[in-house]
Design a protein around this motif. Structure first.
Motif, PDB file in Angstrom:
ATOM      1  N   ARG A 256       0.844  -1.195   0.000  1.00 46.65           N
ATOM      2  CA  ARG A 256       0.000   0.000   0.000  1.00 46.65           C
ATOM      3  C   ARG A 256       0.877   1.242   0.000  1.00 46.65           C
ATOM      4  O   ARG A 256       2.019   1.222   0.458  1.00 46.65           O
ATOM      5  N   ARG A 257       0.335   2.351  -0.484  1.00 49.06           N
ATOM      6  CA  ARG A 257       1.067   3.622  -0.507  1.00 49.06           C
ATOM      7  C   ARG A 257       0.913   4.327   0.842  1.00 49.06           C
ATOM      8  O   ARG A 257      -0.200   4.550   1.311  1.00 49.06           O
ATOM      9  N   ARG A 258       2.045   4.665   1.416  1.00 47.58           N
ATOM     10  CA  ARG A 258       2.047   5.368   2.706  1.00 47.58           C
ATOM     11  C   ARG A 258       2.320   6.854   2.467  1.00 47.58           C
ATOM     12  O   ARG A 258       3.028   7.236   1.531  1.00 47.58           O
ATOM     13  N   HIS A 259       1.794   7.675   3.339  1.00 43.17           N
ATOM     14  CA  HIS A 259       2.027   9.113   3.218  1.00 43.17           C
ATOM     15  C   HIS A 259       3.513   9.450   3.311  1.00 43.17           C
ATOM     16  O   HIS A 259       3.989  10.382   2.665  1.00 43.17           O
ATOM     17  N   ASN A 260       4.256   8.709   4.114  1.00 44.97           N
ATOM     18  CA  ASN A 260       5.669   9.028   4.279  1.00 44.97           C
ATOM     19  C   ASN A 260       6.579   8.188   3.382  1.00 44.97           C
ATOM     20  O   ASN A 260       7.780   8.112   3.599  1.00 44.97           O
ATOM     21  N   GLY A 261       6.006   7.547   2.371  1.00 48.15           N
ATOM     22  CA  GLY A 261       6.816   6.819   1.405  1.00 48.15           C
ATOM     23  C   GLY A 261       7.471   7.758   0.416  1.00 48.15           C
ATOM     24  O   GLY A 261       7.105   8.933   0.291  1.00 48.15           O
ATOM     25  N   HIS A 262       8.465   7.253  -0.315  1.00 46.45           N
ATOM     26  CA  HIS A 262       9.128   8.026  -1.365  1.00 46.45           C
ATOM     27  C   HIS A 262       9.465   7.073  -2.504  1.00 46.45           C
ATOM     28  O   HIS A 262       9.202   5.860  -2.420  1.00 46.45           O
ATOM     29  N   LYS A 263      10.062   7.611  -3.566  1.00 48.26           N
ATOM     30  CA  LYS A 263      10.262   6.782  -4.753  1.00 48.26           C
ATOM     31  C   LYS A 263      11.172   5.583  -4.473  1.00 48.26           C
ATOM     32  O   LYS A 263      11.016   4.526  -5.087  1.00 48.26           O
ATOM     33  N   GLY A 264      12.080   5.740  -3.502  1.00 51.79           N
ATOM     34  CA  GLY A 264      12.917   4.611  -3.150  1.00 51.79           C
ATOM     35  C   GLY A 264      12.183   3.518  -2.422  1.00 51.79           C
ATOM     36  O   GLY A 264      12.595   2.353  -2.434  1.00 51.79           O
ATOM     37  N   THR A 265      11.080   3.883  -1.798  1.00 48.54           N
ATOM     38  CA  THR A 265      10.301   2.903  -1.038  1.00 48.54           C
ATOM     39  C   THR A 265       9.757   1.810  -1.942  1.00 48.54           C
ATOM     40  O   THR A 265       9.620   0.652  -1.529  1.00 48.54           O
ATOM     41  N   TYR A 266       9.451   2.156  -3.187  1.00 45.66           N
ATOM     42  CA  TYR A 266       8.737   1.239  -4.076  1.00 45.66           C
ATOM     43  C   TYR A 266       9.631   0.658  -5.165  1.00 45.66           C
ATOM     44  O   TYR A 266       9.136   0.051  -6.108  1.00 45.66           O
ATOM     45  N   GLY A 267      10.939   0.806  -4.991  1.00 42.88           N
ATOM     46  CA  GLY A 267      11.879   0.027  -5.772  1.00 42.88           C
ATOM     47  C   GLY A 267      12.210   0.566  -7.139  1.00 42.88           C
ATOM     48  O   GLY A 267      11.419   1.254  -7.782  1.00 42.88           O
ATOM     49  N   SER A 268      13.432   0.257  -7.560  1.00 42.28           N
ATOM     50  CA  SER A 268      13.891   0.575  -8.917  1.00 42.28           C
ATOM     51  C   SER A 268      13.925  -0.706  -9.730  1.00 42.28           C
ATOM     52  O   SER A 268      14.414  -1.743  -9.261  1.00 42.28           O
ATOM     53  N   VAL A 269      13.411  -0.640 -10.930  1.00 44.27           N
ATOM     54  CA  VAL A 269      13.434  -1.785 -11.836  1.00 44.27           C
ATOM     55  C   VAL A 269      14.160  -1.381 -13.107  1.00 44.27           C
ATOM     56  O   VAL A 269      13.975  -0.259 -13.612  1.00 44.27           O
ATOM     57  N   ALA A 270      15.006  -2.256 -13.615  1.00 42.41           N
ATOM     58  CA  ALA A 270      15.703  -2.034 -14.886  1.00 42.41           C
ATOM     59  C   ALA A 270      15.196  -3.023 -15.917  1.00 42.41           C
ATOM     60  O   ALA A 270      15.182  -4.235 -15.662  1.00 42.41           O
ATOM     61  N   VAL A 271      14.753  -2.489 -17.041  1.00 45.22           N
ATOM     62  CA  VAL A 271      14.334  -3.315 -18.166  1.00 45.22           C
ATOM     63  C   VAL A 271      15.507  -3.386 -19.132  1.00 45.22           C
ATOM     64  O   VAL A 271      15.985  -2.351 -19.616  1.00 45.22           O
ATOM     65  N   VAL A 272      15.989  -4.589 -19.409  1.00 44.39           N
ATOM     66  CA  VAL A 272      17.178  -4.775 -20.238  1.00 44.39           C
ATOM     67  C   VAL A 272      16.788  -5.492 -21.519  1.00 44.39           C
ATOM     68  O   VAL A 272      16.220  -6.593 -21.489  1.00 44.39           O
ATOM     69  N   GLY A 273      17.077  -4.868 -22.644  1.00 41.83           N
ATOM     70  CA  GLY A 273      16.789  -5.462 -23.953  1.00 41.83           C
ATOM     71  C   GLY A 273      17.105  -4.464 -25.037  1.00 41.83           C
ATOM     72  O   GLY A 273      18.108  -3.752 -24.986  1.00 41.83           O
ATOM     73  N   GLY A 274      16.250  -4.382 -26.032  1.00 43.10           N
ATOM     74  CA  GLY A 274      16.375  -3.326 -27.026  1.00 43.10           C
ATOM     75  C   GLY A 274      17.612  -3.428 -27.897  1.00 43.10           C
ATOM     76  O   GLY A 274      18.383  -2.476 -27.998  1.00 43.10           O
TER      77      GLY A 274
END
Length: 531
Positions: A256-274
Motif C-alpha cells: 500500500r502507498r504510505r504518506h511518508n513513502g518516497h520513490k525509493g520505497t517502491y523500488g527501482s526496476v531495470a528493463v534490459v533489452g532493445g
C-alpha cells in the motif's frame, strides 16, 4: 423446479465469485473421486437428479424462450440431460430430446432418467443417423458427453456436434462442451469436433479445461452446480489439480502507498533489452512497470542508437548498455527485444553473474528465453540461481516454452498445465505460460489458471507490457509467484475493460493496457481498504 438457487456463476467480469471452494479446479481423476465419495453416502440417482434440476433451473434463466432441443449421449451426461428435459417439460416448457444411444445400454442412473422421461411423456427420438434441427428450436442443450470422454468423437456423435455447431442456435453445455477434454482444454485429436457453447454449467467442481486452451472459446460463460457433494474438495481431502487466479490470492500482498513513502520505497526496476531494430519492446515493458507502481524505471538498451528519452513517457530513465549497475536495482526485467546474437548472449551471462551476488529478483521474457534454449550453460546458471532462492519468473509463450522443453507448440498446447509444470521442474522458477487461460506455475504448489483476458491480447508488445508489470511488483517486494499472479490478472483485466469500452478486441494494442491495469489495481486496493 427447485425453490432455491442450485447453481452459481463462478466467473464475474473475470473475478471469482465469493463462494468457498469455487476457485479449485479438478481434472477427471478428482471428479471421479468426488463422485465416489458422494456415492458412498447418497442414494442411487441422487447426484443425477440434482444435476438435472440445477441444469433446468440454469436453463430457465439463460436460454431464450421457446422450444429447447436436448441432445443426450450414451453415458451419465445424457442422463443429466434427460432429467433436465423432464423437469422443464413438467414445468410447462416445450422440449424435445434426441437420444444418441441405445436406451437398453445406458448406465443404471441414465436408464432411470430415460424411464422417468418416458413416463412423463417427454418427446424423445432415438437417433441412429444424423437429423436436422427442428425449425421450432430456440436453443440446443448439449448432453452428449461429459468428463469421461478421452477419445475423439466419431460417427453419429461427431456428426451431431457438427450439426449443432452449424445450426446457428445458442448452445448450452452440461458439465463440459462435448468433445473437449476437461483436463487440458483441448479436443483429444486436432480434427475432432467440439461443441461451441454460449454457456456451460459444470457439475461438482470446475475443470481446468474449461478455462485454458480451446476451453475458453468452447465453454462461454461458466456456472457451477456443486450438487451439495463437493465438501471433500473444499476440505482438501481430494487434492485439486489447479486453482483459479483471483485477487483474493494476491491482493493482500500488494504494498500500500504510505504518506511518508518516497520513490525509493517502491523500488527501482531495470528493463534490459532493445537490440538494434527492437528498442520499442523495452519501452513498452518500462511503461508497464511505471503504471504498476515501481518507484523508478530504467531502460537499458543494447542498441547504441537507442533513444535517450521516451517523449510519450519522459519519467523513464533511458540508458545504453554498461552505464547502469544491476546492483542498484530492486528488480530486473530481462529480454524484451534483446536479440539472440553474441552481444546479447554475453549481456545475459553478465546479468546472471551479477545476480549471484546481488540476488535481485528478475523476470525473463522473449529473447532471454530463446537464449536459455539456445545456450545450455546459461540455462544451467538460471537453474542455479533459482535453486539458491533468487526469486525469478519466466513468461514464455507456447513457442518459447516448446524451445525450452525441446518440444513443439502442438505438444505444449495439448496439455498446457503439464507443460508449465515441466518448465518449473526444469528451471526451478515461477513460470507464466501465456495464452488463452495463462498458466501460472510455481515449485511445490498447484498451478493457477488465469480467467481474465481476451483475443485482443493477440498482438505484438502485449507480452512486453506484462513483463514490466511483473518487474514492478517484484521491485515493490512481492514474491515471484504473487507478483506473477497479480500482473497476469491485471493485464488480462485491462484487456477486458478495454473491450467493454469498445476499444478492441480488434485493433487493441499494447500501449493501451497500462492505464486500465493501473485503474483496476487501485480500484481493488480501495475496495479492500473499505472492507
Amino acid at each position: 423446479m427447485p425453490a432455491h438457487r442450485t447453481w452459481r456463476e463462478i466467473l464475474i467480469d473475470g473475478a471469482l465469485a465469493a463462494h468457498h471452494g469455487a476457485d479449485l479446479l479438478f481434472g477427471t481423476a478428482g471428479i471421479r473421486a468426488l463422485e465416489a465419495a458422494a456415492y458412498r453416502t447418497l442414494e442411487p440417482f441422487t447426484l443425477m437428479a440434482r444435476a438435472g434440476e440445477a441444469a433446468a433451473d440454469w436453463l430457465q434463466t439463460r436460454a431464450p424462450h421457446g422450444h429447447l432441443l436436448f441432445v443426450a449421449g450414451p453415458g451419465n451426461n445424457g442422463g443429466d440431460a434427460l432429467v433436465a428435459a423432464t423437469v422443464l417439460h413438467l414445468a410447462g416448457r416445450s422440449v424435445t430430446v434426441w437420444l444418441a444411444a441405445d436406451p437398453a445400454r445406458l448406465p443404471d442412473d441414465a436408464r432411470r432418467a430415460w424411464t422417468e422421461a418416458c413416463t412423463a411423456n417427454v418427446p424423445i427420438e432415438t437417433l441412429h443417423t444424423p437429423a436436422s434441427v427442428p425449425a421450432t428450436a430456440a436453443a440446443i442443450v448439449d448432453g452428449l458427453f461429459g468428463v469421461g470422454l478421452a477419445r475423439p468423437l466419431t460417427g453419429l456423435h461427431a456428426a451431431l456436434v457438427e450439426t449443432i455447431n452449424a445450426s446457428g442456435l445458442p448452445v448450452y453445455a452440461l458439465d463440459i462442451p462435448s468433445g473437449l477434454n476437461g483436463d487440458t482444454g483441448q479436443p483429444p485429436a486436432p480434427d475432432s469436433p467440439v461443441i461451441a457453447a454460449r454457456g456451460t454449467i459444470t457439475f461438482l467442481a470446475p475443470k481446468p479445461g474449461l478455462l485454458t486452451g480451446s476451453g475458453r472459446d468452447a465453454t462461454g460463460d461458466v456456472a457451477l452446480a456443486d450438487l451439495q457433494a463437493a465438501q471433500p474438495a473444499h476440505d482438501g481431502v481430494i487434492e485439486a489439480d489447479a486453482c483459479i487466479n483471483a485477487p483474493a490470492r494476491w491482493l493482500l500482498h500488494v504494498p500500500r502507498r504510505r504518506h511518508n513513502g518516497h520513490k525509493g520505497t517502491y523500488g527501482s526496476v531495470a528493463v534490459v533489452g532493445g537490440a538494434p531494430g527492437m528498442v520499442g519492446a523495452p519501452l513498452l515493458s518500462a511503461r508497464g512497470a511505471l503504471y504498476l507502481g515501481a518507484g523508478k524505471v530504467h531502460v537499458v538498451s543494447l542498441a547504441a542508437d537507442a533513444p535517450r528519452v521516451d517523449p510519450a513517457q519522459p519519467e523513464l530513465m533511458l540508458h545504453t548498455w554498461g552505464t547502469v549497475d544491476a546492483a542498484d536495482m530492486q528488480a530486473l526485467a530481462i529480454g524484451p527485444g534483446m536479440g539472440t546474437g553474441k552481444e546479447s548472449e554475453a549481456a545475459l551471462a553478465h546479468l546472471l553473474d551479477r545476480m549471484l551476488s546481488t540476488r535481485a529478483p528478475a523476470v525473463f521474457d522473449a529473447d532471454a528465453l530463446n537464449l536459455f534454449a539456445k545456450a545450455p550453460a546459461l540455462l544451467a546458471r538460471l537453474t542455479q540461481l533459482a535453486g539458491s532462492g533468487v526469486p525469478m519468473v519466466l513468461t514464455p509463450h507456447p513457442l518459447e516454452a516448446a524451445r525450452l522443453l525441446h518440444s513443439d507448440v502442438r505438444t505444449v498446447q495439448q496439455d498446457r498445465l503439464a507443460a508449465a509444470k515441466a518448465l518449473v521442474n526444469r528451471t526451478g522458477a515461477v513460470v507464466v505460460l501465456k495464452g488463452s487461460g495463462s498458466i501460472i506455475a510455481a515449485p511445490g504448489m498447484p498451478p493457477a489458471v488465469n480467467p481474465t483476458g481476451n483475443g485482443g491480447l493477440a498482438t505484438g508488445g502485449t507480452g512486453d507490457v506484462l513483463t514490466g508489470m511483473i518487474g514492478a511488483l517484484l521491485a515493490q517486494g512481492m514474491s515471484a509467484r504473487e507478483a506473477a499472479l497479480a500482473a497476469v490478472w491485471l493485464h488480462g483485466r485491462a484487456a477486458d475493460d478495454l473491450v467493454k469500452a469498445g476499444i478492441g478486441p480488434i485493433g487493441l494494442h499494447a500501449s493501451e493496457l497500462c492505464t486500465p491495469a493501473r485503474r483496476a489495481l487501485n480500484a481493488l486496493l480501495a475496495s479492500d481498504a473499505r472492507r
